[in-house]
Scaffold this motif. Sequence first.
Motif, mmCIF file in Angstrom:
data_model
loop_
_atom_site.group_PDB
_atom_site.id
_atom_site.type_symbol
_atom_site.label_atom_id
_atom_site.label_comp_id
_atom_site.label_asym_id
_atom_site.label_seq_id
_atom_site.Cartn_x
_atom_site.Cartn_y
_atom_site.Cartn_z
ATOM 1 N N GLU A 177 0.988 -1.238 0.134
ATOM 2 C CA GLU A 177 -0.150 -0.040 0.076
ATOM 3 C C GLU A 177 0.970 1.295 -0.112
ATOM 4 O O GLU A 177 1.925 1.282 0.544
ATOM 5 C CB GLU A 177 -0.895 -0.033 1.221
ATOM 6 C CG GLU A 177 -2.033 -0.955 1.324
ATOM 7 C CD GLU A 177 -2.827 -0.917 2.490
ATOM 8 O OE1 GLU A 177 -2.674 -0.062 3.405
ATOM 9 O OE2 GLU A 177 -3.843 -1.378 2.409
ATOM 10 N N ILE A 178 0.434 2.360 -0.757
ATOM 11 C CA ILE A 178 1.194 3.617 -0.800
ATOM 12 C C ILE A 178 0.528 4.297 0.365
ATOM 13 O O ILE A 178 -0.459 5.019 0.178
ATOM 14 C CB ILE A 178 1.219 4.323 -2.149
ATOM 15 C CG1 ILE A 178 1.392 3.235 -3.044
ATOM 16 C CG2 ILE A 178 1.831 5.534 -2.200
ATOM 17 C CD1 ILE A 178 1.084 3.677 -4.501
ATOM 18 N N VAL A 179 0.982 4.445 1.637
ATOM 19 C CA VAL A 179 0.668 5.296 2.640
ATOM 20 C C VAL A 179 1.609 5.785 3.330
ATOM 21 O O VAL A 179 2.693 5.340 3.818
ATOM 22 C CB VAL A 179 -0.211 4.234 3.624
ATOM 23 C CG1 VAL A 179 -0.536 5.141 4.979
ATOM 24 C CG2 VAL A 179 -1.184 3.416 3.032
ATOM 25 N N ASN A 180 1.753 7.255 3.132
ATOM 26 C CA ASN A 180 2.849 8.119 3.728
ATOM 27 C C ASN A 180 4.296 7.567 3.111
ATOM 28 O O ASN A 180 5.107 7.600 3.838
ATOM 29 C CB ASN A 180 2.834 7.934 5.174
ATOM 30 C CG ASN A 180 3.523 9.103 5.868
ATOM 31 O OD1 ASN A 180 3.268 10.404 5.104
ATOM 32 N ND2 ASN A 180 4.067 9.262 7.091
ATOM 33 N N LYS A 181 4.078 7.218 2.125
ATOM 34 C CA LYS A 181 5.392 7.045 1.018
ATOM 35 C C LYS A 181 6.207 7.982 0.693
ATOM 36 O O LYS A 181 5.703 8.844 0.008
ATOM 37 C CB LYS A 181 5.021 5.855 -0.145
ATOM 38 C CG LYS A 181 6.268 5.554 -0.707
ATOM 39 C CD LYS A 181 5.603 4.745 -2.003
ATOM 40 C CE LYS A 181 6.727 4.217 -2.925
ATOM 41 N NZ LYS A 181 7.836 3.188 -2.276
ATOM 42 N N LYS A 182 7.502 8.034 0.890
ATOM 43 C CA LYS A 182 8.419 8.860 0.413
ATOM 44 C C LYS A 182 9.009 8.849 -0.920
ATOM 45 O O LYS A 182 9.414 7.854 -1.469
ATOM 46 C CB LYS A 182 9.491 9.272 1.229
ATOM 47 C CG LYS A 182 10.543 10.615 1.193
ATOM 48 C CD LYS A 182 11.571 10.663 2.241
ATOM 49 C CE LYS A 182 11.019 10.797 3.566
ATOM 50 N NZ LYS A 182 11.963 11.151 4.292
ATOM 51 N N ILE A 183 8.776 9.804 -1.910
ATOM 52 C CA ILE A 183 9.191 9.754 -3.018
ATOM 53 C C ILE A 183 10.195 11.178 -3.314
ATOM 54 O O ILE A 183 9.669 12.248 -2.535
ATOM 55 C CB ILE A 183 8.107 9.723 -4.176
ATOM 56 C CG1 ILE A 183 7.298 10.945 -4.248
ATOM 57 C CG2 ILE A 183 7.472 8.381 -3.844
ATOM 58 C CD1 ILE A 183 6.168 11.084 -5.448
ATOM 59 N N LYS A 184 11.129 11.109 -4.243
ATOM 60 C CA LYS A 184 11.696 12.313 -4.676
ATOM 61 C C LYS A 184 11.436 12.661 -6.291
ATOM 62 O O LYS A 184 11.670 11.857 -6.910
ATOM 63 C CB LYS A 184 13.180 12.309 -4.612
ATOM 64 C CG LYS A 184 14.020 13.400 -4.468
ATOM 65 C CD LYS A 184 15.444 13.096 -3.792
ATOM 66 C CE LYS A 184 16.115 14.543 -4.033
ATOM 67 N NZ LYS A 184 17.396 14.387 -3.530
ATOM 68 N N LEU A 185 11.079 13.923 -6.365
ATOM 69 C CA LEU A 185 10.754 14.596 -7.826
ATOM 70 C C LEU A 185 11.201 15.570 -7.923
ATOM 71 O O LEU A 185 10.658 16.526 -7.372
ATOM 72 C CB LEU A 185 9.266 14.214 -7.824
ATOM 73 C CG LEU A 185 8.712 14.088 -9.296
ATOM 74 C CD1 LEU A 185 9.301 13.152 -10.155
ATOM 75 C CD2 LEU A 185 7.269 14.203 -9.314
ATOM 76 N N HIS A 186 11.824 15.972 -9.082
ATOM 77 C CA HIS A 186 12.234 17.282 -9.289
ATOM 78 C C HIS A 186 13.147 18.160 -8.141
ATOM 79 O O HIS A 186 12.929 19.106 -7.910
ATOM 80 C CB HIS A 186 11.152 18.318 -9.853
ATOM 81 C CG HIS A 186 10.817 17.940 -11.436
ATOM 82 N ND1 HIS A 186 10.536 18.759 -12.220
ATOM 83 C CD2 HIS A 186 10.733 16.542 -11.923
ATOM 84 C CE1 HIS A 186 10.234 18.244 -13.318
ATOM 85 N NE2 HIS A 186 9.996 16.893 -13.357
ATOM 86 N N GLY A 187 13.794 17.243 -7.501
ATOM 87 C CA GLY A 187 14.654 17.690 -6.405
ATOM 88 C C GLY A 187 13.861 18.098 -5.276
ATOM 89 O O GLY A 187 14.521 18.591 -4.199
ATOM 90 N N ARG A 188 12.789 17.584 -5.237
ATOM 91 C CA ARG A 188 11.649 17.719 -3.893
ATOM 92 C C ARG A 188 11.233 16.327 -3.442
ATOM 93 O O ARG A 188 10.955 15.638 -4.247
ATOM 94 C CB ARG A 188 10.523 18.805 -4.236
ATOM 95 C CG ARG A 188 9.751 19.025 -3.067
ATOM 96 C CD ARG A 188 8.815 20.452 -3.039
ATOM 97 N NE ARG A 188 8.104 20.824 -1.850
ATOM 98 C CZ ARG A 188 7.303 21.550 -1.905
ATOM 99 N NH1 ARG A 188 7.028 22.374 -2.899
ATOM 100 N NH2 ARG A 188 6.647 21.616 -0.524
#
Length: 273
Positions: free
Chosen positions: A138-149
């Motif tokens: 499940e995608i719950v409070n999952k950290k991702i990084k996109l465009h430096g953020r």
Amino acid sequence: MKFVKMNGNGNDFVIIDDRKCEFKGKESQIAKILCDRHFGIGGDGILIVRNSEIAQIQMVIINSDGSYASMCGNGIRCFAKYVWDNHIVDSNPIKIETGDGVKDAFLHMENSKVEKVTINMGKPSFDCKSIPANCEDEIVNKKIKLHGREYNITTMLMGVPHTIIFGNLDDFDINEGKYIEKYELFPEGTNVNFCEIVDKNKIKVKTWERGAGATLACGTGNCSSVIAANKLGFTGDKVEVHIPGGKLLVQIKENGVFMTGPALISFKGELEI
């Protein structure tokens, strides 16, 4: 073509009666024409009235870019008022077939007029295959990084896929949604909701809609934001949602998520296409 322009909290739609299926197969082209805000009527999408074999009436939703949507919370409230006002359906509640199954619409009347509509939006799914998403958990409070953020995201299927990001709304540019919409995790894209917690009973939401861009309101997105906030312990199960176009009431119950809000007629007309 005769039409009615309606809106739910500023999320606007062009509604056409196509129970004779005169426009079948041309929906995408028609949506692009009608939703153009310079050369057409203008709208976030079109709602098409069709006969149903499994409910009292069928709602077909096409986004402004011509893509199909299985469900729209603000749209279905407008649709319910339209079919009632035009005596297409004369019962309350109304059973409406959507791409996400049959939904119940409960009409709130004042002086014999529909002022608000409550929709049982059904239940969310966090299953990655249903969303769909390229993951197993499940995608719950999952950290991702996109465009430096970095973003902490929670994603679910609420008729359509929705991703929620919590924080102060002033810290987000709504146009960040276009990058998250097409993030590699989501093969078919996702709607994106930036959500600020005010207190246990109130949140603020801004939405970037897949296929439409930034909108003043998104019913499925508002419901998804409440579900995510409740799941993470930020709010209770009855929440007032403040959006650029107004406010909605969302309540989580055992038999579904119930959303209550306005449905307004902007104008009526006839267009040559």
